[in-house]
Design an enzyme around this catalytic site. Structure first.
Site: not given
Length: 477
Positions: A326-327
């Protein structure tokens, strides 16, 4: 080009008309027109990254053919690792290089070494995580002989770049999407009507629910140090509805748009906030990503075939990798770790597959317990979302510390507080609407479809003019 922009509102009808009038006679024409539309759609973000998308498409297409031609497993494996390495390498450079460089420098500074790492001043290509995973699933399926390599480059290019799912999913499988691209699609009025309704419902989720909650969530998270416990609880709840409305709204628009062209995409959300435990939540949230990690990471690692220790190890790997996907921030890694810890008791007690049936509420004690379990699961999800939303680990920890230690629950009046009760009422109506329609394909379908459609359009007109959040949260992933 955003789904909730006037640009897309003009783009979609033009492509729809051209698709059925000009390209509708032959599937080759349909596919070619959709590719051109998809490339234009992607180039509107940054035309330079269009070459990266085309390169990735060429790479996976060529490697799949080369893998299929090899007689030995070693030969197949060589081309597989080359393709996977290049794809993951691009993803790593654009998305994770700066994270690793700065994290390593911070680690060395803890031992007294001052390092000034070189960081890249690059923009993350929009949708790179999604179209990279499209290609990886395809190439892995070729390696294991689950499908044959696609020889029609136009068809494969459309599979990778199909604009409804290109930027933020769902993450499609070649086994599901490619067969639909190999046949001519005939116009189906009922499916097109379903698609229009689903697009409108997706816009309601994004503009009416997510964007309204974003105002309050941002205000609370940005001023968490001055908020009391009640406000911080509301901030976590508002963000939970923001991210759900934002991402599931995008998915609804994507699925509805695709129906206009006679193509079905994978369902990505199945009312996750009605889950009775965290295992059920992850079967209902971002379904295409969860199933991707299950099939291409969890099972190859051994899945459930080993002992309990192996299952625990594999589960933690899946959640940590999912968080990191996700990041490039430790907040996402911790978010994944928290969900793994939530999942652990269910795994140890062999209760992770307990709640696979549909929820039916009756006037009995079991239903009371079901509602209680739903509320507990939602509360646990909200606590984990704090790490997902916070800019850093320290801010997330400060947020939770104040939430649990402040102990004040009176209503606070801050800049945008005056419509707080109206927003809470809106969320109650939204939850009730989703509960009633959770077994239907499209919430606006049915006998009162046009009445519900009118109400949705009225809500969009009333609240859409105040929406300042054009971007979708998952575009950054």
């Amino acid at each position: 080009m955003y789904f909730n922009s006037f640009h897309f509102a003009a783009f979609l009808p033009i492509v729809f008309i051209l698709y059925w009038v000009i390209g509708g006679r032959r599937r080759e024409g349909q596919n070619l027109l959709l590719i051109l539309a998809s490339y234009y759609f992607y180039a509107c973000w940054d035309w330079k990254f269009l070459f990266l998308l085309i390169f990735s498409t060429l790479l996976d297409y060529s490697c799949a053919l080369l893998i299929e031609k090899q007689d030995s497993r070693a030969g197949k494996l060589r081309w597989l690792w080359l393709c996977v390495g290049i794809n993951v390498g691009f993803l790593g450079i654009f998305k994770y290089y700066n994270f690793f460089a700065t994290s390593f420098a911070a680690l060395l500074s803890g031992f007294g070494f001052q390092v000034h790492p070189y960081v890249l001043d690059v923009i993350l290509p929009v949708g790179i995580s999604f179209y990279t995973f499209h290609g990886l699933s395809y190439i892995i399926d070729i390696f294991y002989g689950r499908i044959k390599a696609e020889r029609n480059f136009v068809d494969y290019s459309l599979f990778v770049s199909y604009f409804p799912l290109l930027v933020a999913g769902p993450i499609e499988r070649a086994t599901h999407l490619l067969p639909q691209l190999k046949v001519r699609r005939d116009f189906n009025f009922e499916k097109a009507k379903e698609g229009v309704f689903q697009i409108i419902w997706g816009l309601v989720k994004k503009i009416v629910i997510a964007d309204s909650c974003a105002n309050y969530a941002n205000e609370i998270f940005n001023h968490a140090g001055s908020m009391n416990s009640l406000s911080l609880i509301l901030g976590a709840v508002y963000f939970a509805f923001q991210i759900y409305g934002d991402f599931s709204g995008y998915s609804d628009i994507a699925l509805g748009t695709s129906k206009l062209f006679g193509i079905d995409l994978l369902k990505n959300f199945n009312y996750p906030y009605f889950s009775r435990d965290i295992a059920e939540f992850w079967r209902r949230w971002h379904i295409s990503l969860s199933s991707w990690f299950r099939d291409y990471l969890y099972i190859p690692l051994g899945g459930n075939s080993g002992g309990k220790a192996m299952r625990i190890r594999n589960t933690f790997i899946i959640f940590l990798v999912s968080g990191f996907w996700h990041g490039a921030n430790w907040t996402f890694v911790i978010w994944g770790l928290i969900n793994a810890l939530y999942f652990l008791p269910l795994l140890l007690l062999n209760r992770n597959r307990k709640n696979v049936d549909e929820i039916v509420l009756r006037p009995d004690w079991e239903s009371v317990q079901t509602v209680f379990n739903i509320l507990i699961t939602f509360a646990l999800s909200c606590l984990a979302w704090v790490f997902f939303r916070a800019e850093s680990l320290s801010k997330a920890l400060e947020y939770l510390k104040r939430l649990f230690t402040n102990g004040q629950f009176q209503v606070q009046y801050f800049a945008i507080e005056r419509y707080n009760y109206e927003l809470l009422a809106l969320l109650v109506v939204f939850v009730g609407f989703e509960w009633v329609h959770r077994y239907r394909i499209e919430p606006i379908s049915g006998r009162w479809s046009w009445v519900k459609l009118s109400l949705c359009l009225a809500a969009l007109l009333a609240l859409g003019v105040y929406s300042d959040y054009k971007n979708f949260i998952y575009f950054q992933f």
